[in-house]
Design a protein around this motif. Sequence first.
Motif, mmCIF file in Angstrom:
data_model
loop_
_atom_site.group_PDB
_atom_site.id
_atom_site.type_symbol
_atom_site.label_atom_id
_atom_site.label_comp_id
_atom_site.label_asym_id
_atom_site.label_seq_id
_atom_site.Cartn_x
_atom_site.Cartn_y
_atom_site.Cartn_z
ATOM 1 N N ILE A 175 71.517 44.196 -9.318
ATOM 2 C CA ILE A 175 70.725 43.420 -10.272
ATOM 3 C C ILE A 175 71.080 41.936 -10.191
ATOM 4 O O ILE A 175 70.222 41.079 -9.941
ATOM 5 C CB ILE A 175 70.939 43.926 -11.714
ATOM 6 C CG1 ILE A 175 70.322 45.322 -11.888
ATOM 7 C CG2 ILE A 175 70.326 42.953 -12.720
ATOM 8 C CD1 ILE A 175 70.682 45.974 -13.215
ATOM 9 N N GLU B 182 69.085 38.608 -8.328
ATOM 10 C CA GLU B 182 68.623 37.486 -9.157
ATOM 11 C C GLU B 182 69.179 36.151 -8.655
ATOM 12 O O GLU B 182 68.477 35.133 -8.653
ATOM 13 C CB GLU B 182 69.014 37.724 -10.606
ATOM 14 C CG GLU B 182 68.264 38.880 -11.260
ATOM 15 C CD GLU B 182 68.758 39.216 -12.655
ATOM 16 O OE1 GLU B 182 68.078 39.997 -13.339
ATOM 17 O OE2 GLU B 182 69.827 38.697 -13.055
ATOM 18 N N THR C 108 64.422 41.967 -6.001
ATOM 19 C CA THR C 108 64.628 42.632 -7.292
ATOM 20 C C THR C 108 63.827 43.925 -7.386
ATOM 21 O O THR C 108 63.885 44.619 -8.406
ATOM 22 C CB THR C 108 64.233 41.696 -8.450
ATOM 23 O OG1 THR C 108 62.928 41.141 -8.197
ATOM 24 C CG2 THR C 108 65.233 40.569 -8.614
ATOM 25 N N ASN D 212 65.106 46.548 -10.251
ATOM 26 C CA ASN D 212 66.147 46.206 -11.218
ATOM 27 C C ASN D 212 65.951 46.920 -12.553
ATOM 28 O O ASN D 212 66.914 47.191 -13.274
ATOM 29 C CB ASN D 212 66.199 44.692 -11.417
ATOM 30 C CG ASN D 212 66.899 43.995 -10.258
ATOM 31 O OD1 ASN D 212 67.170 44.605 -9.222
ATOM 32 N ND2 ASN D 212 67.190 42.719 -10.424
ATOM 33 N N GLN E 210 67.552 50.158 -12.037
ATOM 34 C CA GLN E 210 69.011 50.005 -12.012
ATOM 35 C C GLN E 210 69.587 49.902 -13.428
ATOM 36 O O GLN E 210 70.692 50.377 -13.696
ATOM 37 C CB GLN E 210 69.397 48.771 -11.196
ATOM 38 C CG GLN E 210 68.979 48.802 -9.743
ATOM 39 C CD GLN E 210 69.280 50.121 -9.082
ATOM 40 O OE1 GLN E 210 70.390 50.638 -9.173
ATOM 41 N NE2 GLN E 210 68.280 50.703 -8.435
#
Length: 396
Positions: free
Chosen positions: A323, A327, A376, A382, A385
């Motif tokens: 994650i 980013e 992502t 994400n 996740q």
Amino acid sequence: MDLRFTPEESAFRAEVRSFFRTEIPAEIRAKVSEGRPLARADYVTSQRILNARGWAVPHWPREWGGQDWDPIRRYIFMEELMQAAVPLPQQFNCFMLGPVIAAFGSEAQKERFLGRAANLDDWWCQGFSEPGAGSDLASLKTRARRDGDQYVVDGQKTWTTLGQHADWIFCLVRTDPEAKKQRGISFLLINMTSPGVSLRPIITIDGRHEVNEVFFDSVRVPAENLVGEENRGWDYAKFLLANERTGIARIGLTKERIARIKRLAREVPAGAGTMWDEADFRARVASLEIELKALEITQMRVVAAQAKRDAARPDPASSILKIKGSELQQAATELLLELAGPLGLPAPRGGLPNDPEALSWESFAAPTYLNARKVTIYGGSNEIQRNVIAKAILGL
């Protein structure tokens, strides 16, 4: 957390740093750093140099070309490789398929595939996602029906990265349509030249051909190409994806980009000075560096824990790395695009010109930024996740 290394580890860092900067061709590393497209030959050249040194797959078992390094050395190696802008060893060969075959494959499969995968004699691609099975991968519908000593495969895969270069594809296929969706899936190895396999390119938002659709029309696959047990493919896929997510953090890559941002910012005019004279811009770079250092500490915690864990049960904290790492990769490309300014306008329809070598670094800022939107999403989005973290770490 103390990020200092032992004298032996520091000497190892110096060794790999020197190797990457002297043995991998500078023109290939420049392409990586500037976001220029790599040719198939660039990947092959770089990986075979690494493999000749025994460094293409250092995380594999020693008997199959690995180095038996501890997690710290593996971490140092990957960080230095990315900071030197060396192409990563082919992800699907080295970090996805190879560990799965080494852990769950038959001896015949190990003998047949692992050495060739390490040397990039065979190029592998991944057949997981489908039009109706992306984040909810277990909803896949590509079916493999057993017919004597073969499977007959019908279905479609999508977002198949670099499938245009691939000799083989490893696929998740449904072998028991009556079972609970995670329980009826198998892991199958399919030759891309098999009759009934076809590929259609997808041109992505950055104007490049990186991903594809792959279609299977009554493709016959030898049953010996089944990895592990039938209907256990979901277990192998989770093992593979956890390894993929750890790599997606790519802290070394973001470090290399930050160093490049600082260098370029001192050259790009802004007002009476340069972009580096702009306090707001410097503050954003500093904020990115601080967040990256925090992620590096988390990465080191995961690395330190790896030695105490069963290798077949990867740390769910890899989802945290995925994650935040993705980013921060995106944040770095945004700063590069800002530095490029109007010269970084997206490429015209049809992609970049046929002679990309003639273009300046600014021309690749927008394609790099746009391409980074995917990080992502792939390897498990994400959002997914965060669900993994809630369940496996927080116990929710």
